[in-house]
Enzyme design. Structure first.
Site, short mmCIF file in Angstrom:
data_model
loop_
_atom_site.label_atom_id
_atom_site.label_comp_id
_atom_site.label_asym_id
_atom_site.label_seq_id
_atom_site.Cartn_x
_atom_site.Cartn_y
_atom_site.Cartn_z
N GLU A 4 0.87 -1.18 0.00
CA GLU A 4 0.00 0.00 0.00
C GLU A 4 0.90 1.22 0.00
OE1 GLU A 4 -3.43 1.09 0.10
OE2 GLU A 4 -2.28 2.97 0.09
N ASN B 28 5.17 1.05 -3.60
CA ASN B 28 4.35 1.07 -4.80
C ASN B 28 4.35 -0.32 -5.44
OD1 ASN B 28 3.39 1.45 -7.52
ND2 ASN B 28 3.63 3.66 -7.13
N GLN C 4 -5.97 -5.00 -5.42
CA GLN C 4 -7.14 -4.14 -5.24
C GLN C 4 -6.75 -2.67 -5.11
OE1 GLN C 4 -10.65 -5.11 -2.96
NE2 GLN C 4 -10.22 -7.29 -3.05
N SER D 285 -7.10 1.00 -6.82
CA SER D 285 -8.27 1.49 -7.58
C SER D 285 -7.91 1.76 -9.03
CB SER D 285 -8.86 2.73 -6.91
OG SER D 285 -9.77 2.36 -5.91
N TYR E 2 -4.74 5.25 -8.59
CA TYR E 2 -3.56 4.42 -8.81
C TYR E 2 -2.32 5.30 -8.89
CZ TYR E 2 -0.60 0.65 -10.35
OH TYR E 2 0.40 -0.30 -10.42
N CYS F 278 -23.05 -15.62 5.60
CA CYS F 278 -22.54 -16.98 5.44
C CYS F 278 -22.77 -17.41 4.00
CB CYS F 278 -23.35 -17.94 6.31
SG CYS F 278 -22.52 -18.49 7.76
N1 LIG Z 1 -15.51 -6.85 -7.94
C1 LIG Z 1 -15.61 -6.75 -6.65
O1 LIG Z 1 -16.44 -7.38 -6.03
C2 LIG Z 1 -14.66 -5.85 -5.92
C3 LIG Z 1 -14.55 -5.96 -4.55
C4 LIG Z 1 -13.69 -5.11 -3.91
C5 LIG Z 1 -12.92 -4.19 -4.61
N2 LIG Z 1 -13.03 -4.11 -5.95
C6 LIG Z 1 -12.21 -3.13 -6.68
O2 LIG Z 1 -10.98 -2.98 -5.99
C7 LIG Z 1 -10.54 -1.64 -6.10
C8 LIG Z 1 -10.23 -1.05 -4.74
O3 LIG Z 1 -11.41 -0.69 -4.06
P1 LIG Z 1 -11.31 0.20 -2.73
O4 LIG Z 1 -12.72 0.52 -2.32
O5 LIG Z 1 -10.42 -0.47 -1.76
O6 LIG Z 1 -10.60 1.53 -3.32
P2 LIG Z 1 -9.76 2.68 -2.58
O7 LIG Z 1 -9.57 3.75 -3.59
O8 LIG Z 1 -10.42 3.01 -1.28
O9 LIG Z 1 -8.35 2.01 -2.26
C9 LIG Z 1 -7.31 1.83 -3.23
C10 LIG Z 1 -6.00 1.80 -2.48
O10 LIG Z 1 -4.93 1.48 -3.38
C11 LIG Z 1 -3.79 2.25 -3.01
N3 LIG Z 1 -2.92 2.36 -4.18
C12 LIG Z 1 -3.12 3.07 -5.30
N4 LIG Z 1 -2.13 2.92 -6.15
C13 LIG Z 1 -1.23 2.09 -5.58
C14 LIG Z 1 0.01 1.57 -6.00
N5 LIG Z 1 0.54 1.85 -7.20
N6 LIG Z 1 0.66 0.75 -5.15
C15 LIG Z 1 0.17 0.45 -3.92
N7 LIG Z 1 -1.01 0.95 -3.49
C16 LIG Z 1 -1.72 1.74 -4.33
C17 LIG Z 1 -4.36 3.56 -2.56
O11 LIG Z 1 -3.46 4.26 -1.74
C18 LIG Z 1 -5.64 3.12 -1.83
O12 LIG Z 1 -5.43 2.94 -0.47
C19 LIG Z 1 -11.59 -0.90 -6.88
O13 LIG Z 1 -11.22 -0.82 -8.23
C20 LIG Z 1 -12.82 -1.76 -6.70
O14 LIG Z 1 -13.75 -1.59 -7.76
C21 LIG Z 1 -13.88 -4.92 -6.61
#
Ligand SMILES: NC(=O)c1ccc[n+]([C@@H]2O[C@H](COP(=O)([O-])OP(=O)(O)OC[C@H]3O[C@@H](n4cnc5c(N)ncnc54)[C@H](O)[C@@H]3O)[C@@H](O)[C@H]2O)c1
Ligand SMILES: NC(=O)c1ccc[n+]([C@@H]2O[C@H](COP(=O)([O-])OP(=O)(O)OC[C@H]3O[C@@H](n4cnc5c(N)ncnc54)[C@H](O)[C@@H]3O)[C@@H](O)[C@H]2O)c1
Lengths: 561, 561
Positions: A197, A243, A264, A266, A274, A411
């Protein structure tokens, strides 16, 4: 003009206990669950009626909210309230076995099903974004996110590691709103995890709430910790402030082999979600305001590097998957032609569950008493004595996840078990073991209730990803079966134009009528999921249909299409 | 490979009489109506399962058809059959008051809701185009087209001529498949009509079937006939073989003033449906094959001339409207900037009816005996003694329109009357006046059951044209109320992407249970239409809601939004 959606003075909490404020439990239940969706302990921005998911609302505006409450309080047991995008538009005569509330949220004729047109109608006060469980009154806080992620890890463990993740570790990135559930979910699934992160504040928050166990000082330290904990067979989660676009390629270079790789960050939003490699977060935010195109380009270039590392892991045979953040698409845009070589999480891990009608089944105690949920936890264990990972989930959920609003439990169980659990809970209400009735529902992200070609129905075996007859039939059948409320939504999860899905909630009020209704609805609802997947040709679903005696006419004769 | 959709050996006719071939009338009814939809006397291409509307089908393929029949024959009275785009996919346990069949046809997630994607799925055998009443088993032949047109003319007469069209005349063009109903409808509405048609064969066909009364030799002759018949107060229809793009401007030049102007040439398809001025039909067809662009251009240029003449009539204060053939769009494309100055037929004439829940209500006699329908005709007259134009419709329908397949009747009645009629028919079944049960339904083009921004919901007062929450709620509520079968379709009438709509059919089998269900469904179904229009702010609908005691929560307090 004041905003009819904003009221900072409001503070909603659901009534609790066993005394009715409505005329019966079938109307008391939607009332309490609507209010619970807007409880400050549950909702993201309750003053704006926003429950979760950006702008996912529970009611169109405050006047509509007040009127819904008023109508539910007067609704008779042979009446049904219609909700159109969060507005109570009509009360009609139905019958005792019909739903008490029917909802349709955010639905648009396809040609106009865009965010632009939606936003225009939304501004005019004609619509509301219902997301999935926000507008259908069965959101229960972050427990759902943890468990969805947990199920994904567990299923991956089942497929690749004989169901045992001990001594294994997951490599991922992103500890944001949803991604922050990853370390806890991995721990619950029995695996170590390395969570990259780029913002220290995010790591601090996850450490504080015990979703993350420890933080490494640098990559060497992180790998040493991983080595130690996996060696000892302990499921410990480790954060690393760095990163992902730097760390993943470095791990590939070093020949380090995680047991599972996902992400995960964004990535779906390159301008805000990102961080490009080599940048600070402050730079990223500042330059985003003045030179957005350059920032997006830089972010996407880093994503390409990131995805190439993920592909390299996959080529070594390491299970690698996209977690619904669209990072594959971004990398492909940047020239990574084979970005889609690794699968999305649904086709990879969730679909086999969907084939058995398994999905985010959940229930909430209208009494407000946590003991009621603990008693149901015990009942689930008693009824499913051999479901080891479910027991593990229940234990860890109780230990690590605090209730938000009305106590609730999630569940992942399927066609085989839902009726048994629901009817057992009803029995517990009847004989006084529980202090008040229980509501039983699920997320719209379930086996038979969603058509969403970029997520839940990605890469269906027969190519039927975009066919939305299925969720519509699901909603009609749940209405016919006697669910307590049923909803049809558009655009949840992936936005306008990209999904159609239905919700269902049914009350176990301890009556014989509820027993019968539970018998129908909790079988039919997952049954449509098994049906939909059997129709698409999945063997697991066809077997499940046979094992559970589903009546699928074109299947029973051997014809599947 | 043989085409699973084609079988020239099939010849389907519904069973008639009072003997069941299924286990009860609630399953016998959908069986007979499905079969009736495919009766050669009813369907356009029954050997291909096509009922009407280009490729509107009743079942996905012949194997599916056979299986549907087999399942309906074995279906119990607490079971429900699910149909997914014409395929019988599941049978589930419900209850006696639930629908016996639930259908979803041609529904696609919006982003993929195009003809291209549909056709791909259709070719793969995964989908079927249900049109409106084809896939929901309540098509009953051309009676519906005549009556829709009749209602339009009558309503125009009401709005502009105090409800009396005697001595008045309608100017229109196009005597094709649907447009050919215009002369008969005008006659039934009490008006003369001048019908311009460029193909003599079409005029001959309409003369032969008595849809058209006489043909003029030229324009002078036509005007003389119009003068004579209007003078005598006779409602006579006159055909003229000519090109509308020549005749309309000539009438404007001569200062001739019709009392109403519309058009049903196939302007929506400039390559196959609209003859350019000065061309012969053979030229048009031939050149269409070799130089389609030039042909389209010529056709659209003539449409521009045609629309300019329509605008000129309108500027003289003559009621002028588009009949859903898209001619305004074509003319606008050709530079007629104000082409949309005259309205579409729905906002102009049909919407006031929709505001009262009035729409294409219909019923069919499962006995197969025309006498059963005549008896219901008499009953309708007795129950609605003051509805003059309805009496006129019933008399003329009986005289001029022959039954196709199972005898049926269409009557545009609304919220105020549907329950009374339906329950009276049920009483007639009960006491043996009718030989067998009756099914009662409507087209999807009804008050509360369709979202179609280019047609039924064009120019809604509040801009909610594209909001499809309404038809979804309609389907859910009809399911909750206990209709016998309920359907949800996409793309009917205007094609993929452009509409969502629901169907409903309910059986009057003479039982008390049916009496109660009819009381709910035949009130709720038009009730949702009144609700939808009241919500959009139409005074007629708000008044209708009040007059009929509808419970519309946000309305009763004076708030409409
Ligand atoms: N399909 C699903 O069911 C599902 C479920 C959960 C999350 N997601 C996806 O996962 C993503 C994350 O969701 P969120 O709510 O946690 O978003 P968020 O924006 O709250 O968190 C993203 C995190 O990534 C970190 N980040 C960004 N670039 C980075 C990099 N290069 N290296 C390391 N860390 C980095 C940011 O600092 C942030 O903390 C979204 O795209 C969401 O749509 C999808
Ligand atoms: N919205 C509705 O509910 C509704 C109802 C009925 C018809 N329509 C529309 O009306 C149109 C006609 O439908 P149809 O089924 O009768 O089509 P059709 O193609 O069978 O008939 C069109 C007729 O117009 C004639 N024609 C073409 N160009 C002409 C010209 N320049 N002058 C005179 N005659 C000409 C043709 O010879 C033909 O007979 C279609 O566009 C249809 O969509 C809409």
């Amino acid at each position: 003009m004041t905003d009819p959606r904003h009221d900072a003075t409001r503070r909603i909490t659901a009534p609790t206990g066993s005394t009715l404020t409505c005329k019966n439990w079938l109307t008391e239940a939607p009332l309490r669950m609507l209010m619970n969706n807007l409880d400050p302990a549950v909702a993201e921005r309750p003053e704006d009626l926003v429950v979760y998911g950006g702008i996912g609302r529970a009611a169109r505006n405050w006047a509509c909210y007040d009127k819904i409450v008023e109508v539910l309080q007067r609704l008779e047991d042979e009446e049904t309230l219609l909700i159109q995008s969060g507005k109570p538009v009509g009360v009609f005569k139905t019958h005792a076995d019909a739903p008490r509330v029917l909802l349709a949220n955010s639905n648009l004729v396809p040609h106009w099903a865009t965010w632009e047109h939606f936003n225009e109608l939304d501004r005019k006060g004609l619509m509301m974004y219902g997301q999935m469980t926000a507008g259908s009154w069965i959101y229960i806080g972050s427990q759902g996110i943890v468990q969805g992620t947990y199920e994904t890890f567990v299923e991956a463990g089942r497929q690749h590691y004989g169901g045992d993740l001990r001594g294994r570790w997951v490599l991922t990135a992103g500890l944001g709103g949803m991604g922050g559930a990853q370390p806890l979910a991995a721990t619950m699934a029995g695996a170590c995890s390395l969570n990259i992160e780029c913002q220290q504040s995010r790591i601090d928050f996850r450490l504080r709430t015990r979703y993350l166990d420890e933080q490494a000082t640098d990559l060497d330290d992180a790998l040493a910790r991983i080595k130690r904990h996996t060696g000892a067979g302990h499921a410990v989660s480790i954060g690393l402030c760095a990163n992902a676009a730097d760390v993943l390629p470095e791990l590939v270079r070093r020949g380090v082999r995680p047991d599972m790789v996902t992400d995960q960050t964004s990535a779906h939003d390159p301008l805000h979600g990102y961080l490009p490699a080599g940048w600070t977060w402050d730079d990223y935010v500042e330059r985003g305001k003045t030179e957005p195109d350059a920032v997006v380009k830089a972010a996407k270039q880093s994503m390409a590097v990131h995805v190439q590392a993920m592909l390299a892991f996959q080529q070594q045979g390491i299970p690698t998957f996209d977690y619904g953040n669209n990072i594959r698409q971004m990398a492909q845009d940047e020239g990574v032609a084979n970005a889609f070589d690794f699968p999305g999480f649904v086709p990879a891990y969730i679909r086999p569950l969907f084939c058995q009608g398994i999905g985010p089944f959940r229930w909430a105690a209208l009494s407000g008493d946590p003991e009621d949920i603990y008693k149901t936890d015990a009942k689930v264990k008693a009824l499913l004595p051999d479901n080891h990972h479910l027991h593990q989930w229940l234990d860890m959920a109780r230990e690590r996840i605090s209730f938000q609003g009305l106590p609730a439990r999630i569940c992942w169980v399927g066609l085989k078990d839902r009726v048994r659990l629901g009817q057992a809970f009803n029995e517990m209400v009847k004989n006084g073991e529980l202090k008040a009735p229980v509501v039983i529902g699920r997320d719209h992200l379930d086996s038979g209730s969603v058509a969403s070609p970029n997520r839940e129905t990605e890469s269906m075996l027969d190519g039927s990803d975009a066919v939305s007859d299925w969720p519509l039939l699901n909603a009609l059948l749940n209405t016919a079966g006697g669910a307590t409320w049923v909803s049809l939504h558009h655009g949840g999860g992936v936005g306008m134009g990209f999904s159609q899905h239905s919700g269902v909630v049914i009350v176990a009020d301890g009556t014989d009528a509820a027993h019968a209704r539970l018998g129908r609805v909790l079988r039919n609802d997952p049954g449509t999921g098994v049906m939909r997947h059997a129709d698409a040709g999945y063997d697991i679903a066809i077997d499940c249909a046979h094992d559970n005696g589903l009546d699928l006419p074109m299947l029973s004769t051997g014809e599947t299409k």
